[in-house]
Write a protein that holds these residues in place. Structure first.
Motif, mmCIF file in Angstrom:
data_model
loop_
_atom_site.group_PDB
_atom_site.id
_atom_site.type_symbol
_atom_site.label_atom_id
_atom_site.label_comp_id
_atom_site.label_asym_id
_atom_site.label_seq_id
_atom_site.Cartn_x
_atom_site.Cartn_y
_atom_site.Cartn_z
ATOM 1 N N ALA A 196 7.068 12.827 4.990
ATOM 2 C CA ALA A 196 6.093 12.745 3.907
ATOM 3 C C ALA A 196 5.843 11.291 3.525
ATOM 4 O O ALA A 196 4.710 10.888 3.258
ATOM 5 C CB ALA A 196 6.584 13.533 2.689
ATOM 6 N N GLY A 197 6.922 10.500 3.538
ATOM 7 C CA GLY A 197 6.779 9.070 3.232
ATOM 8 C C GLY A 197 5.898 8.366 4.239
ATOM 9 O O GLY A 197 5.002 7.604 3.878
ATOM 10 N N VAL A 198 6.117 8.653 5.518
ATOM 11 C CA VAL A 198 5.297 8.026 6.564
ATOM 12 C C VAL A 198 3.830 8.370 6.344
ATOM 13 O O VAL A 198 2.942 7.518 6.441
ATOM 14 C CB VAL A 198 5.748 8.493 7.964
ATOM 15 N N LEU A 199 3.565 9.637 6.016
ATOM 16 C CA LEU A 199 2.166 10.068 5.848
ATOM 17 C C LEU A 199 1.500 9.406 4.639
ATOM 18 O O LEU A 199 0.276 9.273 4.608
ATOM 19 C CB LEU A 199 2.092 11.591 5.715
ATOM 20 N N THR A 200 2.295 8.982 3.626
ATOM 21 C CA THR A 200 1.657 8.292 2.495
ATOM 22 C C THR A 200 1.255 6.875 2.874
ATOM 23 O O THR A 200 0.439 6.264 2.198
ATOM 24 C CB THR A 200 2.583 8.195 1.264
ATOM 25 N N ILE A 201 1.858 6.342 3.941
ATOM 26 C CA ILE A 201 1.520 4.966 4.335
ATOM 27 C C ILE A 201 0.234 4.931 5.152
ATOM 28 O O ILE A 201 -0.508 3.953 5.122
ATOM 29 C CB ILE A 201 2.682 4.334 5.144
ATOM 30 N N LEU A 212 0.804 -1.216 0.000
ATOM 31 C CA LEU A 212 0.000 0.000 0.000
ATOM 32 C C LEU A 212 0.839 1.269 0.000
ATOM 33 O O LEU A 212 0.337 2.349 0.197
ATOM 34 C CB LEU A 212 -0.908 0.001 1.227
ATOM 35 N N ILE A 213 2.135 1.097 -0.217
ATOM 36 C CA ILE A 213 3.015 2.253 -0.224
ATOM 37 C C ILE A 213 3.243 2.690 -1.671
ATOM 38 O O ILE A 213 3.576 1.857 -2.504
ATOM 39 C CB ILE A 213 4.355 1.903 0.449
ATOM 40 N N PRO A 214 3.040 3.975 -1.968
ATOM 41 C CA PRO A 214 3.276 4.436 -3.340
ATOM 42 C C PRO A 214 4.666 4.010 -3.818
ATOM 43 O O PRO A 214 5.619 4.019 -3.048
ATOM 44 C CB PRO A 214 3.167 5.955 -3.215
ATOM 45 N N TRP A 215 4.729 3.650 -5.104
ATOM 46 C CA TRP A 215 5.929 2.992 -5.597
ATOM 47 C C TRP A 215 7.175 3.847 -5.489
ATOM 48 O O TRP A 215 8.264 3.336 -5.258
ATOM 49 C CB TRP A 215 5.696 2.510 -7.029
ATOM 50 N N ASN A 216 7.027 5.146 -5.669
ATOM 51 C CA ASN A 216 8.237 5.964 -5.544
ATOM 52 C C ASN A 216 8.642 6.112 -4.077
ATOM 53 O O ASN A 216 9.805 6.285 -3.768
ATOM 54 C CB ASN A 216 8.013 7.335 -6.186
#
Lengths: 295, 274
Positions: free
Chosen positions: B246-251, A110-114
Motif C-alpha cells: 500500500a505504501g509503494v502504491l501511494t508513491i 511526494l510521499i504521504p507523511w504517515n
C-alpha cells in the motif's frame, strides 16, 4: 514594478476571501470561543476567562513539549540547510542526468507523511528492517522503542531524509537563475571555488533560502504523522511534539477548553515567527528590486 | 594536469551525489523489497531481495474494494481541491500582482499565516463545522479543508509568476479592445502556463500528503488511503506485506506527477521568484 491603485481589485479577491474565511476564520472563532469556556456538554458551559491559558502556560508537560519542539526544529535546520545547499551544488545541471536526479531528489517530498513514518518503521525495525538489523549486526543495541536517544536520532534522520530535498530543490532553482556571465567573469579573475560560492552563489540564494528556512521551520513545528507512526511519541515522552500533545488533548481526552487555549498559544508562536520571516523576505525583495543585490 | 584535477573533481562530485541518492533510495528500496515478499518471508531470515517473489500483497489491494477505494477517495478530493483552489487563487493572485488597494499587504500576510496554521489547531472546530453542515465524511469536506493551506500557497506562487509578466502586455490588450475575462483567459493564462503547471503540482503534493485533517473529516465513505492503511495493524500483529505494498502504491502518483512537470520543477521551487 509599479502597481495601479485600484480598490475594485477587491472583487477579484472576494471569492478567495469567502472560501478562506470559511476554512480559517470560522474555525478560529470556534477555538477562541472554547478557550474561554468550560464545556460540559453543548448546553452547559461556564465562562472561565483566562483560566485555561494560565493552566496551559504552567503545565510542565507542555513546557517540555515546547522546548523539545524548539530543539528539534533547530537541529533539523542546522543539518538540512547546509546539506541542502551542498546537494544543490552537486546536482547535475543539464542532460538526462539532471532529469533523473531531479525526480529522485523530489521523491521523498511526494510521499504521504504517515507513509514516511511507515517506511521508517519498516526500515528501522531490529528484526526485519535493513537499518535496525545492520546496526545490531555491528554490535549496537539499536532500539527506538526503549532508548529515547535512538528514537530522537531516528526522528531527526527521518526528517533529514524527508525534507533536505526541499532545501536542495529551492537552492537548485536559485542557482539556475544565476547568469553564466557571472561565472565567466569569475573565471577570468581566477576566483577560487570558495570565492565563487561566497560572493556569487550564496548572495543569489538568500531569497530562496529565507523561503526554505521559513517553510522548514513551520513544517517542523507542525510535525505530527511521522513520529506518531514511528514511535507513537515514545519512549516516555521523548518524541512527543506539540501537534501530538494537542491532538491527544482535543480528540482523545476531549479537554476542549485547555486544548483550545493551547491551540491559540501555539498559533501565536507561529504567527510571531512568521511575521519576523515575512518582514525579512519583504525587505530582501525591496533590496533586490531597488538593485542593491545586483540583479 | 588541470584535466586530471578536473576529472578528479567530477568523480568526487558524482560519488557524493550518489551517496545522497543512496540515502534517499535505500528506505524506499526496503519498502518495495518487503512489498514483494510474503509475511512469513518478511518475518523470517532477513534477505536483501525477495527469495520467493510474490504479487499477493498487490492483488489483495486491487481486488478488495475497501482497499482500492482508499486511493480513489484520496485522488477524488485532491482533484477537487486543485480545481477549487485554482479557480479562486487565479483572480486573487492577479489582483495582488497588478493592483494596490486598501489593506493589500495585511491581507497577503494574513493569507500566509493560514499556510502556517498547524492543522492540529483546527482539528476540533473543523470536525464540528463540517458535521453541523452535513458534509462530514464527504470528499468535498476534505477538499475544502485543504483549501486552508493550498489557496494561500497557490496565491503566493502564482503572484510570483504573474509579477514577472510585464504589465505593458495587459495595457496593450486592453487598448486592443479585449474585455477583462477574454484577456485573462486568452492572453494572460497562456503566458503563465508553466507557473500554473507548477502550482498544480504543489497543490497536488500538499493535499496528497496531508493526513490529519483528511482522517478527522472522514469515516468510511471518503476515507483516504492513508487511513485505510492503519487497518494492516490488527490484534494478531502487523500485516507488513500489505502495508508495504500500500505504501509503494501511494508513491506512484507522486512519481507520475513529478515526471510530467520535471522541466518546470526547478523554477517552481523558487515559487516564481528567481
Amino acid at each position: 514594478m509599479s502597481k495601479v491603485r485600484n480598490n475594485r481589485a477587491w472583487w477579484l479577491i472576494l471569492p478567495m476571501l469567502a472560501l478562506v474565511a470559511f476554512s480559517a476564520i470560522i474555525p478560529l472563532m470556534t477555538v477562541v470561543n472554547y478557550s474561554v469556556q468550560d464545556v460540559f456538554d453543548p448546553s452547559t458551559r461556564f465562562f472561565t476567562g483566562s483560566e485555561w491559558f494560565v493552566q496551559m502556560l504552567n503545565d510542565p508537560a507542555l513546557q517540555a513539549a515546547l522546548l523539545r519542539q524548539f530543539a528539534f526544529s533547530l537541529t533539523i535546520l542546522l543539518i538540512e540547510v547546509p546539506l541542502g545547499i551542498g546537494i544543490a551544488l552537486l546536482m547535475p545541471k543539464r542532460g538526462w542526468q539532471a532529469s533523473v536526479v531531479l525526480v529522485l531528489v523530489t521523491l521523498p517530498l511526494l510521499i504521504p507523511w504517515n507513509v514516511v513514518g511507515s517506511i521508517w518503521q519498516i526500515f528501522t525495525r531490529g528484526d526485519i528492517g535493513l537499518m535496525g538489523w545492520s546496526l545490531r549486526q555491528v554490535g549496537y543495541p539499536y532500539n527506538i522503542t526503549s532508548n529515547p536517544l535512538d528514537a530522537w536520532v531516528t526522528i531527526v534522520l527521518m526528517d533529514v531524509w524527508h525534507w533536505t530535498s526541499l532545501i536542495a530543490l529551492l537552492c537548485y532553482s536559485g542557482l539556475r537563475a544565476i547568469p553564466e556571465a557571472y561565472y565567466q567573469a569569475a573565471r577570468i579573475d581566477r576566483a577560487s571555488h570558495w570565492a565563487i560560492f561566497r560572493y556569487i552563489q550564496l548572495p543569489k540564494l538568500t531569497n530562496v533560502l529565507v523561503i526554505g528556512v521559513l517553510l522548514r521551520f513551520m513544517h517542523s513545528f507542525m510535525i505530527y504523522a511521522e513520529p506518531f507512526v514511528l514511535t507513537g511519541g515514545g519512549p516516555g515522552n521523548s518524541t512527543t511534539f506539540l501537534s501530538q500533545s494537542l491532538a491527544v488533548m482535543a480528540t482523545a481526552q476531549f479537554d476542549v477548553g485547555p486544548a483550545a487555549a493551547f491551540s491559540l498559544i501555539y498559533f501565536l508562536i507561529i504567527l510571531l515567527v512568521c511575521w519576523v520571516f515575512y518582514t525579512v523576505i519583504m525587505n530582501l525583495q525591496k533590496d533586490s528590486a531597488s538593485g542593491v543585490s545586483h540583479d | 594536469m588541470t584535466d586530471v584535477i578536473r576529472k578528479g573533481r567530477v568523480i568526487r562530485r558524482t560519488l557524493l551525489m550518489g551517496l545522497y541518492l543512496l540515502f534517499v533510495l535505500l528506505p524506499i528500496y526496503w519498502l518495495v523489497n518487503m512489498s514483494l515478499q510474503s509475511n512469513s518471508e518478511i518475518l523470517g531470515e532477513l534477505t536483501l531481495w525477495p527469495q520467493q517473489l510474490t504479487w499477493g500483497n498487490y492483488t489483495r489491494i486491487f481486488t478488495d474494494s475497501s482497499w482500492y477505494m482508499g486511493y480513489v477517495n484520496s485522488i477524488t478530493y485532491v482533484l477537487m481541491n486543485m480545481v477549487i483552489s485554482m479557480a479562486v487563487a487565479l483572480p486573487a493572485a492577479y489582483a495582488f500582482s497588478r493592483y494596490s488597494f486598501i489593506g493589500d499587504k495585511h491581507l497577503f500576510f494574513w493569507l500566509l499565516t493560514n499556510m502556517m496554521a498547524p492543522p492540529a489547531v483546527f482539528l476540533l472546530p473543523y470536525f464540528q463545522l463540517y458535521y453541523s453542515v452535513g458534509l462530514f465524511d464527504t470528499h468535498i469536506a476534505v477538499a475544502l479543508a485543504h483549501c486552508l493551506f493550498n489557496i494561500p500557497l497557490a496565491v503566493w506562487i502564482l503572484e510570483g509568476f504573474m509579477s514577472s509578466v510585464p504589465r505593458e502586455i495587459d495595457e496593450t490588450a486592453f487598448i486592443d479592445g479585449y474585455s477583462f475575462p477574454r484577456f485573462f483567459l486568452r492572453v494572460f493564462l497562456p503566458l503563465i502556463r508553466s507557473g500554473i503547471g507548477v502550482t498544480l503540482f504543489f497543490l497536488f503534493m500538499f493535499s496528497w500528503v496531508e493526513l490529519l485533517l483528511a482522517r478527522t473529516l472522514t469515516s468510511t465513505q471518503a476515507q483516504p488511503i492513508a487511513s485505510v492503511m492503519t487497518r494492516t495493524s490488527t490484534a494478531s500483529g502487523i500485516d507488513w506485506g500489505t502495508l508495504a505494498a500500500a505504501g509503494v502504491l501511494t508513491i506512484v502518483p507522486g512519481i507520475l506527477v513529478v515526471f510530467f512537470v520535471r522541466h518546470h520543477i526547478a523554477k517552481g521551487f523558487a515559487l516564481g521568484r528567481t
